[in-house]
Design a protein around this motif. Structure first.
Motif, mmCIF file in Angstrom:
data_model
loop_
_atom_site.group_PDB
_atom_site.id
_atom_site.type_symbol
_atom_site.label_atom_id
_atom_site.label_comp_id
_atom_site.label_asym_id
_atom_site.label_seq_id
_atom_site.Cartn_x
_atom_site.Cartn_y
_atom_site.Cartn_z
ATOM 1 N N THR A 278 -14.472 4.440 5.656
ATOM 2 C CA THR A 278 -15.478 3.925 4.735
ATOM 3 C C THR A 278 -14.863 3.706 3.362
ATOM 4 O O THR A 278 -14.228 4.611 2.812
ATOM 5 C CB THR A 278 -16.646 4.921 4.603
ATOM 6 N N LEU A 279 -15.054 2.521 2.822
ATOM 7 C CA LEU A 279 -14.609 2.218 1.468
ATOM 8 C C LEU A 279 -15.556 2.893 0.494
ATOM 9 O O LEU A 279 -16.764 2.646 0.523
ATOM 10 C CB LEU A 279 -14.602 0.706 1.244
ATOM 11 N N LYS A 280 -15.019 3.752 -0.362
ATOM 12 C CA LYS A 280 -15.840 4.434 -1.357
ATOM 13 C C LYS A 280 -15.849 3.663 -2.674
ATOM 14 O O LYS A 280 -16.886 3.481 -3.283
ATOM 15 C CB LYS A 280 -15.363 5.864 -1.562
ATOM 16 N N LYS A 281 -14.645 3.229 -3.114
ATOM 17 C CA LYS A 281 -14.582 2.421 -4.335
ATOM 18 C C LYS A 281 -13.183 1.863 -4.522
ATOM 19 O O LYS A 281 -12.210 2.385 -3.978
ATOM 20 C CB LYS A 281 -15.005 3.221 -5.559
ATOM 21 N N SER A 282 -13.115 0.803 -5.290
ATOM 22 C CA SER A 282 -11.837 0.232 -5.680
ATOM 23 C C SER A 282 -11.279 1.085 -6.810
ATOM 24 O O SER A 282 -12.010 1.472 -7.723
ATOM 25 C CB SER A 282 -12.019 -1.205 -6.150
ATOM 26 N N LEU A 283 -9.987 1.368 -6.746
ATOM 27 C CA LEU A 283 -9.332 2.109 -7.818
ATOM 28 C C LEU A 283 -8.628 1.166 -8.787
ATOM 29 O O LEU A 283 -8.144 1.591 -9.817
ATOM 30 C CB LEU A 283 -8.333 3.107 -7.225
ATOM 31 N N GLY A 284 -8.575 -0.107 -8.420
ATOM 32 C CA GLY A 284 -8.010 -1.095 -9.314
ATOM 33 C C GLY A 284 -6.815 -1.820 -8.728
ATOM 34 O O GLY A 284 -6.315 -1.483 -7.655
ATOM 35 N N ALA A 285 -6.376 -2.794 -9.466
ATOM 36 C CA ALA A 285 -5.249 -3.610 -9.037
ATOM 37 C C ALA A 285 -3.968 -2.790 -9.070
ATOM 38 O O ALA A 285 -3.771 -1.950 -9.945
ATOM 39 C CB ALA A 285 -5.110 -4.828 -9.943
ATOM 40 N N ALA A 286 -3.139 -3.024 -8.095
ATOM 41 C CA ALA A 286 -1.825 -2.396 -8.023
ATOM 42 C C ALA A 286 -0.787 -3.504 -8.147
ATOM 43 O O ALA A 286 -1.139 -4.672 -8.256
ATOM 44 C CB ALA A 286 -1.687 -1.638 -6.707
ATOM 45 N N SER A 287 0.473 -3.145 -8.114
ATOM 46 C CA SER A 287 1.525 -4.111 -8.366
ATOM 47 C C SER A 287 1.469 -5.337 -7.468
ATOM 48 O O SER A 287 1.588 -6.458 -7.934
ATOM 49 C CB SER A 287 2.890 -3.443 -8.250
ATOM 50 N N GLY B 185 -0.978 -5.489 -4.806
ATOM 51 C CA GLY B 185 -2.205 -5.399 -4.023
ATOM 52 C C GLY B 185 -3.295 -4.718 -4.798
ATOM 53 O O GLY B 185 -3.357 -4.816 -6.014
ATOM 54 N N GLU B 186 -4.139 -4.003 -4.071
ATOM 55 C CA GLU B 186 -5.219 -3.261 -4.693
ATOM 56 C C GLU B 186 -5.338 -1.924 -3.987
ATOM 57 O O GLU B 186 -5.126 -1.815 -2.781
ATOM 58 C CB GLU B 186 -6.538 -4.033 -4.582
ATOM 59 N N ALA B 187 -5.658 -0.899 -4.763
ATOM 60 C CA ALA B 187 -5.805 0.446 -4.208
ATOM 61 C C ALA B 187 -7.286 0.790 -4.098
ATOM 62 O O ALA B 187 -8.085 0.447 -4.969
ATOM 63 C CB ALA B 187 -5.083 1.460 -5.084
ATOM 64 N N PHE B 188 -7.638 1.462 -3.001
ATOM 65 C CA PHE B 188 -9.019 1.839 -2.727
ATOM 66 C C PHE B 188 -9.102 3.315 -2.367
ATOM 67 O O PHE B 188 -8.182 3.855 -1.746
ATOM 68 C CB PHE B 188 -9.571 1.039 -1.532
ATOM 69 N N LEU B 189 -10.198 3.932 -2.714
ATOM 70 C CA LEU B 189 -10.496 5.278 -2.245
ATOM 71 C C LEU B 189 -11.338 5.115 -0.987
ATOM 72 O O LEU B 189 -12.388 4.473 -1.017
ATOM 73 C CB LEU B 189 -11.264 6.072 -3.296
ATOM 74 N N CYS B 190 -10.857 5.663 0.125
ATOM 75 C CA CYS B 190 -11.541 5.532 1.407
ATOM 76 C C CYS B 190 -11.767 6.910 2.024
ATOM 77 O O CYS B 190 -10.947 7.815 1.847
ATOM 78 C CB CYS B 190 -10.708 4.693 2.379
ATOM 79 N N ALA B 191 -12.864 7.029 2.744
ATOM 80 C CA ALA B 191 -13.134 8.250 3.506
ATOM 81 C C ALA B 191 -12.777 7.997 4.958
ATOM 82 O O ALA B 191 -13.225 7.013 5.548
ATOM 83 C CB ALA B 191 -14.605 8.622 3.385
ATOM 84 N N PHE B 192 -11.958 8.864 5.517
ATOM 85 C CA PHE B 192 -11.559 8.791 6.922
ATOM 86 C C PHE B 192 -12.348 9.862 7.676
ATOM 87 O O PHE B 192 -12.217 11.042 7.382
ATOM 88 C CB PHE B 192 -10.064 9.056 7.085
ATOM 89 N N LYS B 193 -13.150 9.435 8.626
ATOM 90 C CA LYS B 193 -13.896 10.361 9.467
ATOM 91 C C LYS B 193 -13.124 10.521 10.766
ATOM 92 O O LYS B 193 -12.747 9.531 11.395
ATOM 93 C CB LYS B 193 -15.294 9.800 9.745
ATOM 94 N N TYR B 194 -12.855 11.769 11.148
ATOM 95 C CA TYR B 194 -12.067 12.008 12.348
ATOM 96 C C TYR B 194 -12.554 13.265 13.061
ATOM 97 O O TYR B 194 -13.275 14.082 12.498
ATOM 98 C CB TYR B 194 -10.583 12.146 12.017
ATOM 99 N N THR B 195 -12.144 13.391 14.293
ATOM 100 C CA THR B 195 -12.495 14.543 15.115
ATOM 101 C C THR B 195 -11.229 15.345 15.381
ATOM 102 O O THR B 195 -10.212 14.788 15.787
ATOM 103 C CB THR B 195 -13.107 14.086 16.460
ATOM 104 N N ASP B 196 -11.297 16.668 15.122
ATOM 105 C CA ASP B 196 -10.123 17.504 15.351
ATOM 106 C C ASP B 196 -10.025 17.902 16.825
ATOM 107 O O ASP B 196 -10.872 17.541 17.642
ATOM 108 C CB ASP B 196 -10.112 18.722 14.427
ATOM 109 N N SER C 119 -14.304 14.701 7.381
ATOM 110 C CA SER C 119 -14.074 13.515 6.570
ATOM 111 C C SER C 119 -13.142 13.899 5.432
ATOM 112 O O SER C 119 -13.338 14.924 4.784
ATOM 113 C CB SER C 119 -15.395 12.986 6.003
ATOM 114 N N GLU C 120 -12.107 13.104 5.249
ATOM 115 C CA GLU C 120 -11.163 13.335 4.155
ATOM 116 C C GLU C 120 -10.948 12.034 3.408
ATOM 117 O O GLU C 120 -10.964 10.953 3.998
ATOM 118 C CB GLU C 120 -9.823 13.848 4.686
ATOM 119 N N ASP C 121 -10.753 12.154 2.106
ATOM 120 C CA ASP C 121 -10.518 10.988 1.274
ATOM 121 C C ASP C 121 -9.032 10.707 1.170
ATOM 122 O O ASP C 121 -8.223 11.629 1.004
ATOM 123 C CB ASP C 121 -11.080 11.209 -0.123
ATOM 124 N N TYR C 122 -8.681 9.423 1.261
ATOM 125 C CA TYR C 122 -7.313 8.967 1.102
ATOM 126 C C TYR C 122 -7.319 7.722 0.228
ATOM 127 O O TYR C 122 -8.269 6.949 0.226
ATOM 128 C CB TYR C 122 -6.670 8.605 2.448
#
Length: 137
Positions: free
Chosen positions: A18-27, A29-40, A47-50
């Motif tokens: 899930t896209l949480k928000k844009s962190l802004g333009a990078a060199s 491309g663009e960087a985004f804060l995303c939540a990764f939902k996974y099953t252990d 859910s962890e943010d990357y």
């Protein structure tokens, strides 16, 4: 990390990104804060943010095209400028291989997060964001 390949090869462990928000333009491309939902392995869902950096589709072509122009201009200014420009161009071209950036992140974590001691609290150098707001650009 190739996000599509990682998701496909996760053996259905990554179930949602899930896209949480844009962190802004990078060199390049663009960087985004995303939540990764996974099953252990125990079947529990987490859910962890990357931070995910996505390259602009035309970035490499544009740099290569503009590099030709700048290379010719630098040569006209002399050997010193041509050498300086070549060094800059080499650095720009490294930006297309995100493995370099990932290595820099790992090295930054070692430098700024030594055994939980934070000498530089204003720095947020990490591959994973743990509830920490990213600094504004």
């Amino acid at each position: 990390m190739n996000i599509i390949r990682e998701s496909q090869n996760s053996d259905n462990k990554i179930s949602e990104i899930t896209l949480k928000k844009s962190l802004g333009a990078a060199s390049v491309g663009e960087a985004f804060l995303c939540a990764f939902k996974y099953t252990d392995k125990d079947g529990k869902t987490h859910s962890e943010d990357y931070v995910v950096k996505i390259m602009r589709h035309d970035a490499e072509d544009r740099v290569k095209k503009e590099a030709e122009i700048f290379t010719e201009a630098a040569k006209k200014l002399g050997a010193g400028m041509a050498k300086t420009w070549q060094g800059q161009l080499d650095q720009y071209l490294k930006e297309f291989d995100f493995r370099h950036e990932a290595q820099n992140v790992k090295e930054g974590e070692k430098i700024y997060n030594i055994e939980g001691h934070h000498d530089h609290p204003s720095y947020a150098i990490a591959s994973k964001v743990s509830g920490m707001e990213a600094a504004a650009n």
